[in-house]
Design an enzyme around this catalytic site. Sequence first.
Site, mmCIF file in Angstrom:
data_model
loop_
_atom_site.group_PDB
_atom_site.id
_atom_site.type_symbol
_atom_site.label_atom_id
_atom_site.label_comp_id
_atom_site.label_asym_id
_atom_site.label_seq_id
_atom_site.Cartn_x
_atom_site.Cartn_y
_atom_site.Cartn_z
ATOM 1 N N GLY A 199 10.532 90.974 106.077
ATOM 2 C CA GLY A 199 10.253 91.461 107.419
ATOM 3 C C GLY A 199 9.138 91.175 108.057
ATOM 4 O O GLY A 199 8.746 91.640 109.241
ATOM 5 N N ARG A 254 51.869 96.466 90.622
ATOM 6 C CA ARG A 254 53.144 95.932 89.955
ATOM 7 C C ARG A 254 53.460 96.646 88.737
ATOM 8 O O ARG A 254 52.310 97.362 88.062
ATOM 9 C CB ARG A 254 52.441 94.610 89.435
ATOM 10 C CG ARG A 254 53.523 93.524 89.150
ATOM 11 C CD ARG A 254 53.349 92.391 88.196
ATOM 12 N NE ARG A 254 51.988 91.911 88.637
ATOM 13 C CZ ARG A 254 52.253 90.394 88.591
ATOM 14 N NH1 ARG A 254 53.005 89.761 88.216
ATOM 15 N NH2 ARG A 254 50.879 89.956 88.986
ATOM 16 N N ARG A 279 54.241 84.251 100.067
ATOM 17 C CA ARG A 279 55.070 84.015 98.801
ATOM 18 C C ARG A 279 56.062 84.928 98.711
ATOM 19 O O ARG A 279 57.043 84.840 97.965
ATOM 20 C CB ARG A 279 54.568 83.290 97.724
ATOM 21 C CG ARG A 279 54.022 81.942 97.650
ATOM 22 C CD ARG A 279 53.519 81.357 96.522
ATOM 23 N NE ARG A 279 52.383 81.908 96.026
ATOM 24 C CZ ARG A 279 50.810 81.595 96.463
ATOM 25 N NH1 ARG A 279 50.817 80.527 97.286
ATOM 26 N NH2 ARG A 279 50.000 82.188 95.766
ATOM 27 N N ASP A 335 31.857 91.341 97.544
ATOM 28 C CA ASP A 335 33.303 91.879 97.291
ATOM 29 C C ASP A 335 33.148 93.231 98.093
ATOM 30 O O ASP A 335 33.756 93.407 99.166
ATOM 31 C CB ASP A 335 33.401 92.351 95.729
ATOM 32 C CG ASP A 335 34.326 91.329 94.992
ATOM 33 O OD1 ASP A 335 34.745 90.498 95.612
ATOM 34 O OD2 ASP A 335 34.044 91.237 93.705
ATOM 35 N N GLN A 361 38.191 94.222 93.528
ATOM 36 C CA GLN A 361 37.109 95.031 94.128
ATOM 37 C C GLN A 361 37.000 94.999 95.666
ATOM 38 O O GLN A 361 37.041 95.906 96.325
ATOM 39 C CB GLN A 361 35.687 94.673 93.617
ATOM 40 C CG GLN A 361 34.539 95.523 94.259
ATOM 41 C CD GLN A 361 33.248 95.163 93.563
ATOM 42 O OE1 GLN A 361 32.311 95.436 94.341
ATOM 43 N NE2 GLN A 361 33.187 94.222 92.909
ATOM 44 N N GLU A 397 33.185 87.419 93.391
ATOM 45 C CA GLU A 397 32.038 87.896 94.030
ATOM 46 C C GLU A 397 30.838 86.643 93.938
ATOM 47 O O GLU A 397 30.365 86.422 94.862
ATOM 48 C CB GLU A 397 31.533 89.130 93.160
ATOM 49 C CG GLU A 397 30.066 89.266 93.422
ATOM 50 C CD GLU A 397 29.795 90.101 94.608
ATOM 51 O OE1 GLU A 397 30.555 90.703 95.180
ATOM 52 O OE2 GLU A 397 28.910 89.578 95.483
HETATM 53 N N1 CAO Z 1 55.003 92.586 92.306
HETATM 54 C C1 CAO Z 1 55.125 91.462 92.072
HETATM 55 N N2 CAO Z 1 54.158 90.572 92.151
HETATM 56 C C2 CAO Z 1 52.931 90.810 92.333
HETATM 57 C C3 CAO Z 1 52.426 92.131 92.793
HETATM 58 C C4 CAO Z 1 53.645 93.225 92.671
HETATM 59 N N3 CAO Z 1 53.266 94.404 93.311
HETATM 60 N N4 CAO Z 1 51.091 92.029 92.993
HETATM 61 C C5 CAO Z 1 50.896 91.087 93.102
HETATM 62 N N5 CAO Z 1 51.662 90.313 92.574
HETATM 63 C C6 CAO Z 1 51.558 88.719 92.461
HETATM 64 C C7 CAO Z 1 51.472 87.934 93.397
HETATM 65 O O1 CAO Z 1 52.414 87.885 94.364
HETATM 66 C C8 CAO Z 1 50.801 86.692 92.925
HETATM 67 O O2 CAO Z 1 51.841 86.016 92.573
HETATM 68 P P1 CAO Z 1 52.115 84.324 93.097
HETATM 69 O O3 CAO Z 1 50.929 83.526 92.539
HETATM 70 O O4 CAO Z 1 53.373 83.818 92.615
HETATM 71 O O5 CAO Z 1 52.262 84.309 94.621
HETATM 72 C C9 CAO Z 1 50.256 86.914 91.636
HETATM 73 O O6 CAO Z 1 50.735 88.463 91.512
HETATM 74 C C10 CAO Z 1 48.737 87.189 91.484
HETATM 75 O O7 CAO Z 1 48.149 87.192 92.697
HETATM 76 P P2 CAO Z 1 46.597 86.800 92.939
HETATM 77 O O8 CAO Z 1 46.741 85.203 92.934
HETATM 78 O O9 CAO Z 1 46.161 87.538 94.037
HETATM 79 O O10 CAO Z 1 45.849 87.254 91.629
HETATM 80 P P3 CAO Z 1 44.911 86.373 90.779
HETATM 81 O O11 CAO Z 1 44.800 87.255 89.666
HETATM 82 O O12 CAO Z 1 45.542 85.035 90.343
HETATM 83 O O13 CAO Z 1 43.654 86.033 91.640
HETATM 84 C C11 CAO Z 1 41.865 86.604 93.017
HETATM 85 C C12 CAO Z 1 42.708 87.005 92.086
HETATM 86 C C13 CAO Z 1 40.876 87.946 93.263
HETATM 87 C C14 CAO Z 1 40.926 85.513 92.554
HETATM 88 C C15 CAO Z 1 42.334 86.443 94.244
HETATM 89 O O14 CAO Z 1 43.473 87.399 94.666
HETATM 90 C C16 CAO Z 1 41.763 86.042 95.560
HETATM 91 O O15 CAO Z 1 41.190 84.944 95.703
HETATM 92 N N6 CAO Z 1 41.785 86.960 96.417
HETATM 93 C C17 CAO Z 1 41.109 86.730 97.680
HETATM 94 C C18 CAO Z 1 39.678 86.936 97.427
HETATM 95 C C19 CAO Z 1 39.245 88.063 96.849
HETATM 96 O O16 CAO Z 1 39.586 89.230 97.480
HETATM 97 N N7 CAO Z 1 38.404 87.976 95.940
HETATM 98 C C20 CAO Z 1 37.593 89.251 95.452
HETATM 99 C C21 CAO Z 1 38.262 89.529 94.235
HETATM 100 S S1 CAO Z 1 37.255 90.929 93.552
HETATM 101 O O17 CAO Z 1 35.916 89.887 92.779
#
Ligand code: CAO
Length: 479
Positions: free
Chosen positions: A298, A89, A155, A219, A68, A190
């Site tokens: 307020g 992806r 990474r 978010d 989000q 969030e």
């Molecule tokens: N091709 C290949 N790999 C891809 C890709 C693509 N097009 N897009 C994403 N990936 C991979 C990433 O490289 C990552 O791999 P590694 O862990 O090996 O580095 C993997 O997908 C997962 O990405 P992620 O860790 O960001 O996703 P998650 O679902 O595990 O976590 C979230 C989600 C939101 C908790 C995390 O991304 C985060 O903390 N983001 C920052 C804060 C944020 O925006 N939070 C709000 C989310 S909305 O509620």
Amino acid sequence: MAKKAKKSKTKVKAKSKAASKKVVKLKAKKPAATAKAGNGLPKPSSRPYGAAGKALDGVKILDFTHVQSGPTCTQLLAYMGADCIKVERPGVGDITRGQLRDVKGADSLYFTMLNGNKRSITIDSKHPKGKEILERLIKHCDVLVENFAPGALDRMGLTWDYIHKTNPRMIVASVKGFGPGPYEDCKVYENVAQCTGGAASTTGFREGPPLVTGAQIGDSGTGLHLAFGICAALYQRTRTGRGQKVFAAMQDGVLNLARVKLRDQQRLAHGPLTEYSQYGEGIPFGSATPRAGNDSGGGQPGWILKCKGWESDPDAYIYFITQAPVWEAICDLIGKPEWKTDPDYAKPPARLPRLKSIFATIEEWTKTKTKFEVMDICNQHDIPVGPILSMKEIAEEKSLRDTGTVVEVDHPTRGKYLTVGNPVKMSDSVTEVKRSPLLGEHTEEILTKVLGYSAKELEEIKTSGAITPPDKPAKAEAA
Ligand code: CAO
């Protein structure tokens, strides 16, 4: 452009010289000379307002966002005219495509409402060919926006050093849960942000636990902050010619929105918070800003009151503010004209210890009317009130449709759905809300028309596995 500005300055100078004898005084007083020169800006467009393109026309976004916070940011930029190329992806896409699904086989509303006006390309960012395509995208785009978990972009090999070397003009914008410090490596959603940004500890009733709010301040709120930072960085780039990192932590974004509660924290050192109903009830304050229920933040006492139909309608309520300047009108409306002169009620400080019973009395009146009737009557007297609108009422509200705040769009697999349009209205940049893209809908178009791959190269890319799902596609998580 610099040359043009110089030219026009000379012109102004020459003109001023010729006219100087007659208008010496006027000239000295008029700072308009610089304005006339345009500060280096082009001549004002003669096109009608709304017909001169969009604010961010020409800005190309490499949209690496998901869930989000990031998608909110890039959707806003796309509403403003930016070309948003969403990298997903292969086979899976943004995880939200499959989350909270309401229509079998169709992208969820979670996804469609956050990804309008974008194009979708599938690229496996860890595949060698995928990396090559990404490099072309980095060279092509102005801004990379991402909200992966901390370290994920690095990474993938997309470090700041690599990006900056590949395209020194690129702005790299990130949302993370926390800024540098003890929690910087944490994944954040969030409600984690609402809790760590100070909102939850100050939301809810004093006697109850902390509460999160339905508004996605962590978010969507942080996405909004990031969009602001990106626009500022784009503007700064017009002077410096170089990109920069733009970073918005969700904790910081929430705190920014909860800033009045940090204000109250500091006021506590100098005495009780008199506008909190807790003060009027004689309950001592602790060491931190307390939860204040529905108190108005307020300084004007307010509360949520029942309206006609509250017994069966959970949203038959209205927010009622007893603003001091309209106190007398309130007294007349609720049938308590004597309160206008009664020393226990006439002045705001006298009312503070009685707020609970005052609101109970006002509620006896509001309960006899619908929330919309209360709104109509109170507005005639400038009494600030706000009916509690349900999402159903908002979805059906004509004025929100008329302004483009709520928009119906058509989608090839899910049919018609409602989305929230651009909440910011601009007179010369009119938003057209378009549906979200299907997964990889624009892959070929972007590879060939934007990145210049030939038909032969496209075939090679297709068979390389860089844009197609692996043999056993990863399943999108169902939430
Ligand atoms: N091709 C290949 N790999 C891809 C890709 C693509 N097009 N897009 C994403 N990936 C991979 C990433 O490289 C990552 O791999 P590694 O862990 O090996 O580095 C993997 O997908 C997962 O990405 P992620 O860790 O960001 O996703 P998650 O679902 O595990 O976590 C979230 C989600 C939101 C908790 C995390 O991304 C985060 O903390 N983001 C920052 C804060 C944020 O925006 N939070 C709000 C989310 S909305 O509620």
